[in-house]
Enzyme design. Structure first.
Site, short mmCIF file in Angstrom:
data_model
loop_
_atom_site.label_atom_id
_atom_site.label_comp_id
_atom_site.label_asym_id
_atom_site.label_seq_id
_atom_site.Cartn_x
_atom_site.Cartn_y
_atom_site.Cartn_z
N PRO A 88 91.36 40.77 22.91
CA PRO A 88 91.59 39.61 22.07
C PRO A 88 92.21 38.38 22.54
O PRO A 88 91.72 37.22 21.94
CB PRO A 88 92.67 40.08 20.91
CG PRO A 88 92.70 41.66 20.97
CD PRO A 88 92.32 41.76 22.63
N GLU A 115 95.82 49.77 20.12
CA GLU A 115 96.58 48.53 20.37
C GLU A 115 96.02 47.98 21.83
O GLU A 115 96.61 47.03 22.25
CB GLU A 115 98.18 48.84 20.54
CG GLU A 115 98.78 49.20 19.20
CD GLU A 115 98.58 48.30 18.21
OE1 GLU A 115 98.07 48.70 17.03
OE2 GLU A 115 98.84 46.82 18.33
N ARG A 152 69.71 39.00 27.51
CA ARG A 152 68.49 38.46 27.26
C ARG A 152 68.00 37.45 28.30
O ARG A 152 66.97 36.83 28.28
CB ARG A 152 68.75 37.57 26.12
CG ARG A 152 69.76 36.55 26.02
CD ARG A 152 69.87 36.18 24.69
NE ARG A 152 68.90 35.03 24.27
CZ ARG A 152 68.76 33.81 24.80
NH1 ARG A 152 69.64 33.49 25.54
NH2 ARG A 152 67.73 33.06 24.46
N ASP A 167 66.14 28.01 28.77
CA ASP A 167 66.66 27.17 30.01
C ASP A 167 66.87 25.79 29.65
O ASP A 167 68.06 25.07 30.10
CB ASP A 167 65.57 27.14 31.04
CG ASP A 167 65.52 28.46 31.77
OD1 ASP A 167 64.62 28.95 32.50
OD2 ASP A 167 66.37 29.38 31.33
N1 LIG Z 1 86.82 40.69 22.85
C1 LIG Z 1 87.59 40.80 21.95
C2 LIG Z 1 88.28 40.90 20.57
C3 LIG Z 1 89.20 41.69 20.06
C4 LIG Z 1 89.55 43.05 20.58
C5 LIG Z 1 89.06 43.59 21.76
C6 LIG Z 1 89.48 44.82 22.52
C7 LIG Z 1 90.50 45.41 21.53
C8 LIG Z 1 91.10 46.92 21.87
C9 LIG Z 1 91.85 47.27 20.60
N2 LIG Z 1 91.66 45.95 19.82
C10 LIG Z 1 92.20 45.85 18.49
C11 LIG Z 1 93.51 44.96 18.56
C12 LIG Z 1 94.62 45.16 19.70
C13 LIG Z 1 95.82 44.44 19.62
N3 LIG Z 1 95.64 43.40 19.14
C14 LIG Z 1 94.95 43.08 18.10
C15 LIG Z 1 93.68 43.92 17.82
C16 LIG Z 1 90.88 44.94 20.27
C17 LIG Z 1 90.36 43.85 19.77
N4 LIG Z 1 89.68 41.27 19.17
N5 LIG Z 1 89.00 39.93 18.86
C18 LIG Z 1 88.59 39.89 19.86
N6 LIG Z 1 87.72 38.42 19.99
#
Ligand SMILES: N#Cc1c(-c2ccc3ccn(Cc4ccncc4)c3c2)n[nH]c1N
Length: 238
Positions: A88, A115, A152, A167
């Protein structure tokens, strides 16, 4: 290009890897994508992939051992992959990164769940990547977004005409131009005359102007960024 994906939910990738442009690129052998179930790299009879976090707190954490076993197994032969971890709070994914990643011969994408992954997994990772400032339930959808944007760009995946279009516009992060198709008038809304003129030079310049105008209106920072990098031509700057 070869991509290995590590996930506890391999089924999420089934349709993505079978359908559309990506499905054709894989079935034609232009690219290779292998999805691996982290659970297949456990050694206990319950195939445990997660555990409670040290120090307490909500949820579960993906254990390091199965992920390291998968990495060791998948990197025994061939070129070492460039390893991505979807997170995230990772580095924001954008077209520039997609272009850079499309030049790597081999990628590995580790998809977290719950998590997230044990912090020690990050010793395998070259880049932690996020697809945006919103919270998802796991790293699989981000992995598909990244793969779609990267694959792509592989020569031959989109076909010549498309890659030429890409491009000149989207690879600089410019927003696209308006698209129209038949009929020429629909519920009183007409297709711009220039698109019916058959005058290719005028059409190209109209499309470029529309793309620059839309980008300036909605994402002025992209224009500033391109100016700073000298990636806008003199006429585009006018
Ligand atoms: N790339 C990307 C992401 C993710 C994402 C990515 C991997 C994981 C693994 C576990 N979680 C859930 C989680 C864990 C801890 N805190 C919040 C949510 C994920 C979320 N959320 N939003 C994005 N833009």
């Amino acid at each position: 290009m070869r991509i290995d994906v590590l996930t506890v939910l391999p089924g999420l990738f089934d349709c993505f890897l079978k359908e559309g442009v990506i499905g054709k690129a894989i079935s034609s052998g232009k690219v290779e994508v292998k999805v691996h179930n982290i659970r297949d790299f456990t050694t206990d009879k319950h195939r445990v992939v997660d555990d409670v976090p040290y120090g307490g707190g909500p949820g579960m954490v993906l254990k390091p051992e199965p992920i390291f076993r998968a990495y060791d197994e998948l990197t025994k032969e061939g070129e070492k992959p460039y390893v991505l971890l979807t997170e995230p709070w990772g580095e924001k994914f954008n077209q520039e990164m997609a272009v850079e990643l499309s030049k790597k011969p081999r990628l590995m994408i580790i998809c977290g769940r719950y998590e997230g992954v044990d912090e020690r997994v990050k010793s395998l990772v070259d880049r932690e990547v996020s697809i945006g400032d919103y919270v998802l339930t796991g790293g699989e959808l981000p992995a598909m977004v990244i793969m779609d944007a990267v694959l792509r760009l592989i020569p031959g995946v989109l076909g010549n005409l498309e890659s030429l279009r890409a491009d000149s516009f989207s690879d600089r992060g410019l927003l696209g131009y308006p698209n129209y198709t038949r009929p020429a008038e629909f519920r009183g809304m007409k297709v711009p005359e220039v698109l019916l003129s058959g005058h290719h030079k005028k059409i190209e310049s109209w499309r470029k102007e529309q793309s620059l105008r839309k980008t300036l209106e909605r994402r002025p920072e992209i224009i500033e960024n391109l100016k700073r990098k000298g990636l806008l031509t003199k006429e585009e700057l006018e």
